[in-house]
Design a protein around this motif. Sequence first.
Motif, PDB file in Angstrom:
ATOM      1  N   GLN A  84      -8.179   0.642   6.632  1.00 22.90           N
ATOM      2  CA  GLN A  84      -8.344   1.434   7.840  1.00 22.90           C
ATOM      3  C   GLN A  84      -7.003   1.667   8.528  1.00 22.90           C
ATOM      4  O   GLN A  84      -6.699   2.787   8.986  1.00 22.90           O
ATOM      5  CB  GLN A  84      -9.317   0.732   8.793  1.00 22.90           C
ATOM      6  CG  GLN A  84      -9.634   1.534  10.055  1.00 22.90           C
ATOM      7  CD  GLN A  84     -10.599   0.786  10.966  1.00 22.90           C
ATOM      8  OE1 GLN A  84     -11.167  -0.236  10.591  1.00 22.90           O
ATOM      9  NE2 GLN A  84     -10.757   1.282  12.188  1.00 22.90           N
ATOM     10  N   LEU A  85      -6.201   0.621   8.601  1.00 18.39           N
ATOM     11  CA  LEU A  85      -4.895   0.731   9.251  1.00 18.39           C
ATOM     12  C   LEU A  85      -3.973   1.651   8.451  1.00 18.39           C
ATOM     13  O   LEU A  85      -3.241   2.467   9.031  1.00 18.39           O
ATOM     14  CB  LEU A  85      -4.280  -0.661   9.390  1.00 18.39           C
ATOM     15  CG  LEU A  85      -3.002  -0.800  10.215  1.00 18.39           C
ATOM     16  CD1 LEU A  85      -3.169  -0.204  11.603  1.00 18.39           C
ATOM     17  CD2 LEU A  85      -2.594  -2.266  10.312  1.00 18.39           C
ATOM     18  N   TYR A  86      -4.004   1.524   7.140  1.00 20.06           N
ATOM     19  CA  TYR A  86      -3.191   2.399   6.280  1.00 20.06           C
ATOM     20  C   TYR A  86      -3.538   3.868   6.527  1.00 20.06           C
ATOM     21  O   TYR A  86      -2.648   4.711   6.705  1.00 20.06           O
ATOM     22  CB  TYR A  86      -3.409   2.027   4.816  1.00 20.06           C
ATOM     23  CG  TYR A  86      -2.789   2.998   3.836  1.00 20.06           C
ATOM     24  CD1 TYR A  86      -1.429   2.939   3.532  1.00 20.06           C
ATOM     25  CD2 TYR A  86      -3.569   3.983   3.220  1.00 20.06           C
ATOM     26  CE1 TYR A  86      -0.857   3.851   2.636  1.00 20.06           C
ATOM     27  CE2 TYR A  86      -3.008   4.886   2.325  1.00 20.06           C
ATOM     28  CZ  TYR A  86      -1.656   4.817   2.037  1.00 20.06           C
ATOM     29  OH  TYR A  86      -1.096   5.712   1.174  1.00 20.06           O
ATOM     30  N   ARG A 135       0.835  -1.202   0.000  1.00 24.13           N
ATOM     31  CA  ARG A 135       0.000   0.000   0.000  1.00 24.13           C
ATOM     32  C   ARG A 135       0.877   1.262   0.000  1.00 24.13           C
ATOM     33  O   ARG A 135       0.596   2.225  -0.721  1.00 24.13           O
ATOM     34  CB  ARG A 135      -0.914   0.009   1.232  1.00 24.13           C
ATOM     35  CG  ARG A 135      -1.931  -1.123   1.283  1.00 24.13           C
ATOM     36  CD  ARG A 135      -3.040  -0.911   0.275  1.00 24.13           C
ATOM     37  NE  ARG A 135      -4.021  -1.977   0.329  1.00 24.13           N
ATOM     38  CZ  ARG A 135      -5.227  -1.863   0.880  1.00 24.13           C
ATOM     39  NH1 ARG A 135      -5.597  -0.710   1.427  1.00 24.13           N
ATOM     40  NH2 ARG A 135      -6.065  -2.884   0.871  1.00 24.13           N
ATOM     41  N   PHE A 136       1.921   1.248   0.816  1.00 20.95           N
ATOM     42  CA  PHE A 136       2.797   2.414   0.889  1.00 20.95           C
ATOM     43  C   PHE A 136       3.669   2.535  -0.361  1.00 20.95           C
ATOM     44  O   PHE A 136       3.980   3.643  -0.801  1.00 20.95           O
ATOM     45  CB  PHE A 136       3.651   2.350   2.157  1.00 20.95           C
ATOM     46  CG  PHE A 136       2.879   2.685   3.398  1.00 20.95           C
ATOM     47  CD1 PHE A 136       2.753   3.998   3.819  1.00 20.95           C
ATOM     48  CD2 PHE A 136       2.251   1.694   4.131  1.00 20.95           C
ATOM     49  CE1 PHE A 136       2.028   4.323   4.949  1.00 20.95           C
ATOM     50  CE2 PHE A 136       1.520   1.998   5.264  1.00 20.95           C
ATOM     51  CZ  PHE A 136       1.400   3.325   5.685  1.00 20.95           C
ATOM     52  N   ALA A 190      -8.681  -7.657  12.438  1.00 23.76           N
ATOM     53  CA  ALA A 190      -7.576  -8.475  11.929  1.00 23.76           C
ATOM     54  C   ALA A 190      -7.130  -7.999  10.551  1.00 23.76           C
ATOM     55  O   ALA A 190      -7.958  -7.693   9.694  1.00 23.76           O
ATOM     56  CB  ALA A 190      -7.989  -9.934  11.858  1.00 23.76           C
ATOM     57  N   VAL A 191      -5.826  -7.969  10.355  1.00 17.89           N
ATOM     58  CA  VAL A 191      -5.255  -7.622   9.046  1.00 17.89           C
ATOM     59  C   VAL A 191      -5.082  -8.900   8.243  1.00 17.89           C
ATOM     60  O   VAL A 191      -4.372  -9.820   8.653  1.00 17.89           O
ATOM     61  CB  VAL A 191      -3.902  -6.913   9.203  1.00 17.89           C
ATOM     62  CG1 VAL A 191      -3.277  -6.630   7.849  1.00 17.89           C
ATOM     63  CG2 VAL A 191      -4.072  -5.610   9.993  1.00 17.89           C
ATOM     64  N   GLY A 214       0.014   5.502  19.504  1.00 16.04           N
ATOM     65  CA  GLY A 214      -1.232   4.755  19.597  1.00 16.04           C
ATOM     66  C   GLY A 214      -0.994   3.279  19.389  1.00 16.04           C
ATOM     67  O   GLY A 214       0.081   2.862  18.935  1.00 16.04           O
ATOM     68  N   VAL A 215      -2.015   2.480  19.716  1.00 17.01           N
ATOM     69  CA  VAL A 215      -1.932   1.032  19.587  1.00 17.01           C
ATOM     70  C   VAL A 215      -3.148   0.540  18.804  1.00 17.01           C
ATOM     71  O   VAL A 215      -4.295   0.792  19.196  1.00 17.01           O
ATOM     72  CB  VAL A 215      -1.891   0.336  20.965  1.00 17.01           C
ATOM     73  CG1 VAL A 215      -1.718  -1.171  20.783  1.00 17.01           C
ATOM     74  CG2 VAL A 215      -0.780   0.914  21.826  1.00 17.01           C
ATOM     75  N   CYS A 216      -2.898  -0.163  17.700  1.00 19.23           N
ATOM     76  CA  CYS A 216      -3.972  -0.720  16.877  1.00 19.23           C
ATOM     77  C   CYS A 216      -4.240  -2.143  17.332  1.00 19.23           C
ATOM     78  O   CYS A 216      -3.306  -2.949  17.438  1.00 19.23           O
ATOM     79  CB  CYS A 216      -3.568  -0.710  15.406  1.00 19.23           C
ATOM     80  SG  CYS A 216      -3.055   0.917  14.823  1.00 19.23           S
TER      81      CYS A 216
END
Length: 436
Positions: free
Chosen positions: A425-427, A25-26, A163-164, A141-143
């Motif tokens: 979402q995490l990205y 993604r990055f 979950a990823v 932060g913590v995911c």
Amino acid sequence: MGRKIMFTGGGTAGHVTVNLALIPRFAEADWQIHYIGSENGIEKQLTAPLEQLTYHGIATGKLRRYLDWQNVKDPFKVIKGVFQAYRLIQREKPNVIFSKGGFVSVPVVLGAWLNRVPVLIHESDLTPGLANRIAIPFATGVCTTFPETAQHLPSGKAHYVGAVIRDELGKGVASRGRAYCGLLPASEAIDAAASGAAGSSQTLSKTPQGQASKESAAYSANPAKLVVNISGKSVRAEESAAETAKVSAASAADEKVASRAETGGAKPVLLIMGGSLGSRAINKAVRSALSELTRKFSIVHLCGKGQVEPALETADYKQYEYINEQLPDVLAMSDMVLSRAGSNAIFEFLHLRKPMLLIPLTKAQSRGDQLLNADSFKSSGFCEVLHEEKVTSETLLAAIEDVYQNRAAFIKRMEQEERRDTLSQLYELIVSSARK
């Protein structure tokens, strides 16, 4: 100069897979990508094929809960790692750091804090591990994977994302998996490989033992650009104009296999996974019950490094140290899974709707995170759990039979679970946390 991200995490594959899912993604967004890991850990192996990142190895120690002479040396390694990470981060000036955990991540998070670089941590398990507990006070932060994890974190730091799941896991083709593992008659396997084996790097003349020793411990950064090998010839998936037709042909092969199964021509496939490092306890239990298991199942056993026993190989028992690029295909062909209860793995099985029997690490072997993971999944009706202390040939056979006979009920409950686009979402969360 474009934006820059640093990833860290390692020690086991579970501390790397989320990073591997995010890196494409990055890369697509033209970020400069760096990875800080241990000098010779599994994270270095898994990221080696990724041309779009720069890898940096630092010193790291393991924080043990038991007496060991290494406990005297390792604090000095951690201190050295902090200085190395600090200098790397100071030189490279990343906009953000993403940490998946493992002991190598502790010096990196501390080095980032000293450089005032924002850090997001990902916690897969229901409760934070020791390395993350040390790092959390220094993180932005913590995911979290489980919503309950917020109860164990400082107020305001938790971000529940779920979950990823790696995109490529959903692209497996069962016939390719059967061809890779040699679970088809030769004529059908050749047809399957020719029509759809874009993920296979094994010609049918090779034995699973030989392939296991050659498995590259790496995932592709971009599933659409996998370098694959068909009958010894390397190609790239995007170079094939007939890829869609190949997948269609592979699906037709799947239907043929299903037809054979209905008439007793193909056994259901049991996939056994003991984690990236393998599980001697699971290996021993499976092999003690092997003659009974292979009467009903074709077994694909991921044994762990150095734990393949070639003398046990049969037409219905295939062993590998580890499977990487072909794992989506192997999962696609599997009817059920016997596994440890690492969070990343069991959420992947849930996503793929694979009935599972979990044998979590005991409290004596771990901090108890796998026991909590397994209990959570069992209470949701996604799995059965067999505790290692109760494993015998008889209990293992009975538990596997129970899961297999009730597989439709497990699948139905898993289908009712809401799916989230966690990766996106995490990205977005990481991007929004990056300093300008």
